[in-house]
Design a protein around this motif. Structure first.
Motif, PDB file in Angstrom:
ATOM      1  N   THR A   1       0.479  -0.816   0.127  1.00  0.00           N
ATOM      2  CA  THR A   1      -0.009  -0.090   0.012  1.00  0.00           C
ATOM      3  C   THR A   1       0.800   1.406  -0.435  1.00  0.00           C
ATOM      4  O   THR A   1      -0.185   2.203  -0.766  1.00  0.00           O
ATOM      5  CB  THR A   1      -1.395   0.037   1.174  1.00  0.00           C
ATOM      6  N   ALA A   2       1.743   1.465   0.155  1.00  0.00           N
ATOM      7  CA  ALA A   2       2.665   1.994   0.384  1.00  0.00           C
ATOM      8  C   ALA A   2       4.369   1.958  -0.503  1.00  0.00           C
ATOM      9  O   ALA A   2       4.490   3.054  -0.793  1.00  0.00           O
ATOM     10  CB  ALA A   2       2.847   1.871   1.761  1.00  0.00           C
ATOM     11  N   VAL A   3       4.097   1.453  -1.202  1.00  0.00           N
ATOM     12  CA  VAL A   3       5.450   1.143  -1.686  1.00  0.00           C
ATOM     13  C   VAL A   3       6.520   1.458  -1.649  1.00  0.00           C
ATOM     14  O   VAL A   3       7.532   1.820  -2.066  1.00  0.00           O
ATOM     15  CB  VAL A   3       4.694   1.828  -3.321  1.00  0.00           C
TER      16      VAL A   3
ATOM     17  N   VAL B   1       6.811   1.774 -10.299  1.00  0.00           N
ATOM     18  CA  VAL B   1       5.973   1.963 -10.658  1.00  0.00           C
ATOM     19  C   VAL B   1       5.303   3.111  -9.562  1.00  0.00           C
ATOM     20  O   VAL B   1       3.974   3.816 -10.437  1.00  0.00           O
ATOM     21  CB  VAL B   1       5.477   0.474  -9.236  1.00  0.00           C
ATOM     22  N   ARG B   2       6.162   4.070  -9.265  1.00  0.00           N
ATOM     23  CA  ARG B   2       5.768   5.042  -8.025  1.00  0.00           C
ATOM     24  C   ARG B   2       5.561   5.840  -9.488  1.00  0.00           C
ATOM     25  O   ARG B   2       4.896   7.393  -9.240  1.00  0.00           O
ATOM     26  CB  ARG B   2       6.437   5.810  -7.376  1.00  0.00           C
ATOM     27  N   GLU B   3       6.851   5.861 -10.468  1.00  0.00           N
ATOM     28  CA  GLU B   3       6.540   7.247 -11.323  1.00  0.00           C
ATOM     29  C   GLU B   3       5.475   6.865 -12.489  1.00  0.00           C
ATOM     30  O   GLU B   3       4.726   7.690 -12.762  1.00  0.00           O
ATOM     31  CB  GLU B   3       8.556   7.200 -12.266  1.00  0.00           C
TER      32      GLU B   3
ATOM     33  N   LYS C   1       1.216  -2.428 -20.266  1.00  0.00           N
ATOM     34  CA  LYS C   1       0.256  -1.650 -19.868  1.00  0.00           C
ATOM     35  C   LYS C   1       0.995  -1.121 -18.245  1.00  0.00           C
ATOM     36  O   LYS C   1       0.676  -0.125 -17.750  1.00  0.00           O
ATOM     37  CB  LYS C   1      -1.220  -1.299 -19.225  1.00  0.00           C
ATOM     38  N   LEU C   2       2.433  -1.620 -17.893  1.00  0.00           N
ATOM     39  CA  LEU C   2       3.026  -1.471 -16.731  1.00  0.00           C
ATOM     40  C   LEU C   2       4.082  -1.584 -17.183  1.00  0.00           C
ATOM     41  O   LEU C   2       4.887  -1.665 -18.125  1.00  0.00           O
ATOM     42  CB  LEU C   2       2.651  -2.717 -15.626  1.00  0.00           C
ATOM     43  N   PRO C   3       5.612  -0.546 -16.435  1.00  0.00           N
ATOM     44  CA  PRO C   3       6.474  -0.738 -16.404  1.00  0.00           C
ATOM     45  C   PRO C   3       7.369  -1.950 -16.273  1.00  0.00           C
ATOM     46  O   PRO C   3       6.677  -2.726 -16.040  1.00  0.00           O
ATOM     47  CB  PRO C   3       6.483  -0.273 -15.399  1.00  0.00           C
ATOM     48  N   ALA C   4       8.437  -2.098 -16.741  1.00  0.00           N
ATOM     49  CA  ALA C   4       9.008  -3.393 -17.459  1.00  0.00           C
ATOM     50  C   ALA C   4       9.159  -3.914 -16.391  1.00  0.00           C
ATOM     51  O   ALA C   4      10.077  -2.921 -15.389  1.00  0.00           O
ATOM     52  CB  ALA C   4      10.019  -3.127 -18.617  1.00  0.00           C
ATOM     53  N   PRO C   5       8.785  -5.129 -16.134  1.00  0.00           N
ATOM     54  CA  PRO C   5       9.713  -6.336 -14.508  1.00  0.00           C
ATOM     55  C   PRO C   5      10.860  -6.578 -14.854  1.00  0.00           C
ATOM     56  O   PRO C   5      11.319  -6.382 -16.374  1.00  0.00           O
ATOM     57  CB  PRO C   5       8.615  -7.000 -14.683  1.00  0.00           C
TER      58      PRO C   5
END
Length: 86
Positions: free
Chosen positions: A21-23, A70-72, A52-56
Motif C-alpha cells: 500500500t505504501a509502495v 511503479v511510483r513514477e 500497460k505496466l513498467p517493464a518488470p
C-alpha cells in the motif's frame, strides 16, 4: 483473511495488501501490485501482457517491478484515469 477486490469476482488475500500500500521496498511482486491497484493478480497479468505496466525484471523465474518505477508510472497522468492505459 480473504476479501473481494472492488467490484470484481476475484479474491484478494488481505495478507498481500499491507506491504504494497505504501509502495515500500525495492521490488514488488504480482500480488503486491494487485493489492496496490486493488485488482486481481489476473488483471496485473493482463496489464503486463498488454504492456500497460513498467517493464518488470526477472528474478529467478519470478517477475518483479522496481517500486520507484511503479511510483513514477503511477504519478504520470493517464487518459480518463484508467490504469489500463500506459
Amino acid at each position: 483473511g480473504v476479501r473481494r477486490a472492488a467490484g470484481r469476482g476475484c479474491r484478494v488475500s488481505s495478507a498481500t495488501t499491507e506491504p504494497a500500500t505504501a509502495v515500500d521496498g525495492w521490488v514488488l511482486n504480482r500480488d503486491q501490485l494487485a493489492a496496490l491497484f486493488d485488482v486481481c493478480v489476473k488483471t496485473v497479468d493482463r496489464m503486463h501482457a498488454a504492456r500497460k505496466l513498467p517493464a518488470p525484471r526477472k528474478v529467478g523465474k519470478q517477475l518483479r517491478w522496481f517500486a520507484d518505477e511503479v511510483r513514477e508510472w503511477l504519478a504520470r497522468p493517464k487518459p480518463n484515469g484508467d490504469l489500463m492505459t500506459r
